[in-house]
Motif scaffolding. Structure first.
Motif, PDB file in Angstrom:
ATOM      1  N   SER A 162       0.640  -1.285   0.570  1.00 47.12           N
ATOM      2  CA  SER A 162      -0.212   0.011  -0.060  1.00 47.12           C
ATOM      3  C   SER A 162       0.774   1.104   0.308  1.00 47.12           C
ATOM      4  O   SER A 162       0.154   2.865  -0.556  1.00 47.12           O
ATOM      5  CB  SER A 162      -0.982   0.194   1.069  1.00 47.12           C
ATOM      6  OG  SER A 162      -2.069  -1.042   0.866  1.00 47.12           O
ATOM      7  N   GLY A 163       1.663   1.635   0.239  1.00 44.72           N
ATOM      8  CA  GLY A 163       3.383   2.192   0.208  1.00 44.72           C
ATOM      9  C   GLY A 163       3.097   3.440  -0.980  1.00 44.72           C
ATOM     10  O   GLY A 163       3.756   3.384  -0.615  1.00 44.72           O
ATOM     11  N   HIS A 164       2.318   1.986  -1.487  1.00 45.17           N
ATOM     12  CA  HIS A 164       3.245   2.688  -3.273  1.00 45.17           C
ATOM     13  C   HIS A 164       2.003   3.266  -4.327  1.00 45.17           C
ATOM     14  O   HIS A 164       2.164   3.806  -5.057  1.00 45.17           O
ATOM     15  CB  HIS A 164       3.998   1.392  -3.755  1.00 45.17           C
ATOM     16  CG  HIS A 164       5.541   1.407  -3.162  1.00 45.17           C
ATOM     17  ND1 HIS A 164       6.313   1.995  -3.179  1.00 45.17           N
ATOM     18  CD2 HIS A 164       6.064   0.281  -2.669  1.00 45.17           C
ATOM     19  CE1 HIS A 164       7.692   1.356  -1.970  1.00 45.17           C
ATOM     20  NE2 HIS A 164       7.031   0.297  -1.781  1.00 45.17           N
ATOM     21  N   ILE A 165       1.295   3.231  -3.139  1.00 41.84           N
ATOM     22  CA  ILE A 165      -0.205   3.556  -4.418  1.00 41.84           C
ATOM     23  C   ILE A 165       0.138   5.454  -4.591  1.00 41.84           C
ATOM     24  O   ILE A 165       0.512   5.632  -3.683  1.00 41.84           O
ATOM     25  CB  ILE A 165      -2.110   3.448  -3.403  1.00 41.84           C
ATOM     26  CG1 ILE A 165      -1.683   3.695  -2.017  1.00 41.84           C
ATOM     27  CG2 ILE A 165      -1.457   1.985  -3.508  1.00 41.84           C
ATOM     28  CD1 ILE A 165      -2.465   3.884  -1.540  1.00 41.84           C
ATOM     29  N   THR A 166      -0.467   6.195  -5.400  1.00 38.71           N
ATOM     30  CA  THR A 166      -0.615   7.189  -5.209  1.00 38.71           C
ATOM     31  C   THR A 166      -0.946   7.980  -4.318  1.00 38.71           C
ATOM     32  O   THR A 166      -2.400   7.821  -3.874  1.00 38.71           O
ATOM     33  CB  THR A 166      -1.833   7.246  -6.592  1.00 38.71           C
ATOM     34  OG1 THR A 166      -0.997   6.812  -8.041  1.00 38.71           O
ATOM     35  CG2 THR A 166      -0.824   8.896  -6.799  1.00 38.71           C
ATOM     36  N   PRO A 209       5.763  10.257  -7.298  1.00 40.72           N
ATOM     37  CA  PRO A 209       5.530  10.306  -5.597  1.00 40.72           C
ATOM     38  C   PRO A 209       4.241   9.936  -5.720  1.00 40.72           C
ATOM     39  O   PRO A 209       3.709   9.212  -5.687  1.00 40.72           O
ATOM     40  CB  PRO A 209       5.554  11.318  -5.336  1.00 40.72           C
ATOM     41  CG  PRO A 209       4.747  12.088  -6.312  1.00 40.72           C
ATOM     42  CD  PRO A 209       5.192  11.176  -6.966  1.00 40.72           C
ATOM     43  N   GLY A 210       4.900   8.488  -4.647  1.00 38.14           N
ATOM     44  CA  GLY A 210       4.084   7.939  -3.684  1.00 38.14           C
ATOM     45  C   GLY A 210       3.178   7.812  -2.204  1.00 38.14           C
ATOM     46  O   GLY A 210       4.046   8.558  -1.808  1.00 38.14           O
ATOM     47  N   VAL A 243       5.283  10.134   1.180  1.00 36.56           N
ATOM     48  CA  VAL A 243       5.440  11.303   2.045  1.00 36.56           C
ATOM     49  C   VAL A 243       5.136  10.810   3.471  1.00 36.56           C
ATOM     50  O   VAL A 243       5.763  11.114   4.697  1.00 36.56           O
ATOM     51  CB  VAL A 243       3.645  12.388   1.994  1.00 36.56           C
ATOM     52  CG1 VAL A 243       3.553  12.525   3.117  1.00 36.56           C
ATOM     53  CG2 VAL A 243       4.108  12.829   1.175  1.00 36.56           C
ATOM     54  N   LEU A 244       4.707   9.520   3.698  1.00 40.54           N
ATOM     55  CA  LEU A 244       4.072   8.989   4.840  1.00 40.54           C
ATOM     56  C   LEU A 244       5.151   7.878   5.584  1.00 40.54           C
ATOM     57  O   LEU A 244       5.212   6.468   5.216  1.00 40.54           O
ATOM     58  CB  LEU A 244       2.972   8.249   4.724  1.00 40.54           C
ATOM     59  CG  LEU A 244       1.818   9.232   4.715  1.00 40.54           C
ATOM     60  CD1 LEU A 244       0.378   8.022   4.872  1.00 40.54           C
ATOM     61  CD2 LEU A 244       1.757  10.431   5.996  1.00 40.54           C
ATOM     62  N   ASN A 261      -8.962   6.369   3.342  1.00 41.78           N
ATOM     63  CA  ASN A 261      -9.563   5.680   2.422  1.00 41.78           C
ATOM     64  C   ASN A 261      -9.236   4.447   2.337  1.00 41.78           C
ATOM     65  O   ASN A 261      -9.882   3.583   2.053  1.00 41.78           O
ATOM     66  CB  ASN A 261      -8.583   6.238   1.315  1.00 41.78           C
ATOM     67  CG  ASN A 261      -8.239   7.917   0.413  1.00 41.78           C
ATOM     68  OD1 ASN A 261      -9.698   8.029   1.419  1.00 41.78           O
ATOM     69  ND2 ASN A 261      -7.641   7.870   0.124  1.00 41.78           N
ATOM     70  N   LEU A 262      -8.003   3.820   2.980  1.00 39.12           N
ATOM     71  CA  LEU A 262      -8.072   2.137   2.908  1.00 39.12           C
ATOM     72  C   LEU A 262      -8.942   1.681   4.212  1.00 39.12           C
ATOM     73  O   LEU A 262      -9.282   0.685   3.674  1.00 39.12           O
ATOM     74  CB  LEU A 262      -6.681   1.771   4.120  1.00 39.12           C
ATOM     75  CG  LEU A 262      -5.087   2.157   3.428  1.00 39.12           C
ATOM     76  CD1 LEU A 262      -4.430   2.069   3.976  1.00 39.12           C
ATOM     77  CD2 LEU A 262      -5.204   1.653   1.953  1.00 39.12           C
ATOM     78  N   ALA A 263      -9.615   2.225   5.386  1.00 41.08           N
ATOM     79  CA  ALA A 263     -10.345   1.984   5.809  1.00 41.08           C
ATOM     80  C   ALA A 263     -12.337   1.322   5.253  1.00 41.08           C
ATOM     81  O   ALA A 263     -12.465   1.088   5.432  1.00 41.08           O
ATOM     82  CB  ALA A 263     -11.263   2.748   7.335  1.00 41.08           C
ATOM     83  N   LEU A 264     -12.565   2.553   4.088  1.00 38.86           N
ATOM     84  CA  LEU A 264     -13.106   2.811   3.274  1.00 38.86           C
ATOM     85  C   LEU A 264     -13.092   1.164   2.317  1.00 38.86           C
ATOM     86  O   LEU A 264     -14.084   0.408   2.327  1.00 38.86           O
ATOM     87  CB  LEU A 264     -13.560   3.661   2.853  1.00 38.86           C
ATOM     88  CG  LEU A 264     -14.232   4.929   3.301  1.00 38.86           C
ATOM     89  CD1 LEU A 264     -14.453   5.835   2.444  1.00 38.86           C
ATOM     90  CD2 LEU A 264     -15.562   4.793   3.386  1.00 38.86           C
ATOM     91  N   ILE A 265     -11.835   0.989   1.801  1.00 41.89           N
ATOM     92  CA  ILE A 265     -11.678   0.184   0.900  1.00 41.89           C
ATOM     93  C   ILE A 265     -12.162  -1.634   2.030  1.00 41.89           C
ATOM     94  O   ILE A 265     -12.193  -2.408   1.273  1.00 41.89           O
ATOM     95  CB  ILE A 265     -10.387  -0.090   0.595  1.00 41.89           C
ATOM     96  CG1 ILE A 265     -10.628   1.288  -0.364  1.00 41.89           C
ATOM     97  CG2 ILE A 265      -9.899  -1.888  -0.526  1.00 41.89           C
ATOM     98  CD1 ILE A 265      -8.912   1.612  -1.307  1.00 41.89           C
TER      99      ILE A 265
END
Length: 326
Positions: free
Chosen positions: A163-167, A189-190, A194-195, A251-255
Motif C-alpha cells: 500500500s505504500g506505493h499507491i498514488t 511519488p507514492g 510522504v508517510l 481511504n484504506l478503511a473504506l476499502i
C-alpha cells in the motif's frame, strides 16, 4: 511431537536499518533473547541468523522471518535493502523443520489478537464490533504499508499488500505543489514518499522551498522543535504529514471496512503519536463528505509495542504447527 506452546522458534524482524532476532516459546517472545543487528554491518540475513544462533547456542524447531518488502512463494526482496530472503535458505541456516517468511505488516497483523492493553493507545473510540470483525494494520517507519486482518475458522489470515506505493491522495493546490516537488527530486511519488521517516523530511524540505529560505533538517531535529515555538515550520510539517496519514488511513478503511479497528504501528507512527489528534488526524480521517459520520465507527489505536512483529511471527508459526498436528 511437543505441544505447540512448548515449541522453540527463532523469529526475525528485518527493517530498513536494523534486524531484530529473538527466540520464542509458543506464542511468547523471550524478551531477554532479543538482539538487534545493524543491517549495514552484515552481508545478509543468513549471516545474522548464524551469528545469533551460535551466540544463543540454540537449535530451533521453527523459524519465521518478517521483512519490509513483498513476499511471494516464500521468497522476498527487501524494498530498502539489497537483501533477498528465501524460505529454503533460512531452513538451511537454522535447521528448522517449519519455516515461514512474511511481509512485516503481515507479522504485525498476526500479533493484533495477542497485544495487551498497555501496548495500545486509543486515538478514536469507534464502535464495538464482533470478535471476528476485520481489522487493519498500518505501518509507518522507514517505509509505509498496510494489511487487512481476518479471523476465519480459528485461523488468522493477513493478505500481503504494498500500500505504500499507491498514488498520493491529493485534494488541494498546496498538496499538488508538494507532489510536484517530490516528483522533481525523487520521481513519481507514492504514499511512502510522504508517510515515512524520509518522507517527513521531504515535507519539511518542501516547506523550506515554499518559504524561500532555510536549509532542510533531519527528522529528529524537526520533531524536537515541534511545539516549542522555536520553529513554526516544524509544526506545519507535522500538520501536513498528519493530515495525509489521516486521509490515507480513511481511504484504506473504506476499502477494507475494518470494523474491528485500525492499528497504527512503526517507529515513525509512535513518534507522531502524541501529535496526531492535535494536528488533525481524526478530521482528515473522517473527511469523506456524506460518509463522514460513517467513518466514526472505526476504532483507531496506536501500537506502542516495538516487538509486535516478533510476536506476530511467533503466533503465525504456532498456527501453522497447530494445523500440522490436525
Amino acid at each position: 511431537m511437543a505441544d505447540t506452546k512448548d515449541i522453540i522458534a527463532v523469529v526475525a524482524d528485518i527493517g530498513g536499518t536494523n534486524t531484530r532476532v529473538a527466540l520464542t516459546r509458543g506464542t511468547v517472545v523471550q524478551t531477554d533473547s532479543i538482539r538487534r543487528y545493524r543491517n549495514a554491518d552484515h552481508a545478509g540475513l543468513t549471516e545474522v541468523l548464524a551469528q545469533y544462533l551460535d551466540a544463543q547456542s540454540a537449535s530451533p524447531d521453527a523459524a519465521c522471518v518478517a521483512m519490509a518488502g513483498p513476499v511471494r512463494d516464500g521468497v522476498g526482496r527487501l524494498t530498502n535493502l539489497d537483501w533477498t530472503v528465501d524460505r529454503d535458505v533460512i531452513a538451511q541456516a537454522t535447521h528448522a523443520r517449519t519455516v515461514a517468511v512474511l511481509n512485516d505488516l503481515q507479522a504485525q497483523g498476526h500479533a493484533l489478537d495477542h497485544l495487551t492493553t498497555d501496548s495500545l493507545t486509543r486515538l478514536m473510540p469507534g464502535r464495538a464490533a464482533s470478535d471476528h470483525a476485520a481489522k487493519l494494520v498500518i505501518g509507518v517507519g522507514t517505509g509505509m504499508n498496510a494489511a487487512p486482518v481476518f479471523r476465519l475458522g480459528g485461523q488468522t489470515l493477513v493478505p500481503p499488500s504494498e500500500s505504500g506505493h499507491i498514488t498520493l491522495p491529493l485534494q488541494t493546490e498546496e498538496e499538488l505543489r508538494l507532489m510536484a516537488f517530490i516528483a522533481r527530486k525523487h520521481g513519481t511519488p507514492g504514499v511512502e514518499d510522504v508517510l515515512s521517516g524520509r518522507g517527513f523530511e521531504r515535507v519539511y524540505a518542501w516547506l523550506c522551498e515554499e518559504d524561500g529560505g532555510d536549509e532542510p533538517l533531519d527528522a529528529n531535529t524537526i520533531m524536537q522543535a515541534v511545539g516549542t515555538g522555536s520553529n513554526p515550520r516544524a509544526d506545519r510539517a507535522v500538520e501536513v504529514f498528519t493530515r495525509m496519514l489521516g486521509r490515507v488511513a480513511g481511504n484504506l478503511a473504506l476499502i477494507n471496512l475494518p470494523f474491528g479497528g485500525i492499528y497504527l504501528c512503526g517507529g515513525v507512527a509512535r513518534h507522531f503519536g502524541p501529535h496526531l489528534l492535535d494536528k488533525g488526524f481524526a478530521q482528515a480521517f473522517c473527511d469523506k463528505g456524506r460518509f463522514s459520520d460513517f467513518m466514526k465507527q472505526f476504532p483507531v489505536h496506536l501500537v506502542t509495542d516495538d516487538y509486535a512483529a516478533l510476536t506476530g511471527s511467533a503466533c503465525h508459526l504456532a498456527e501453522i504447527l497447530a494445523q500440522n498436528r490436525q
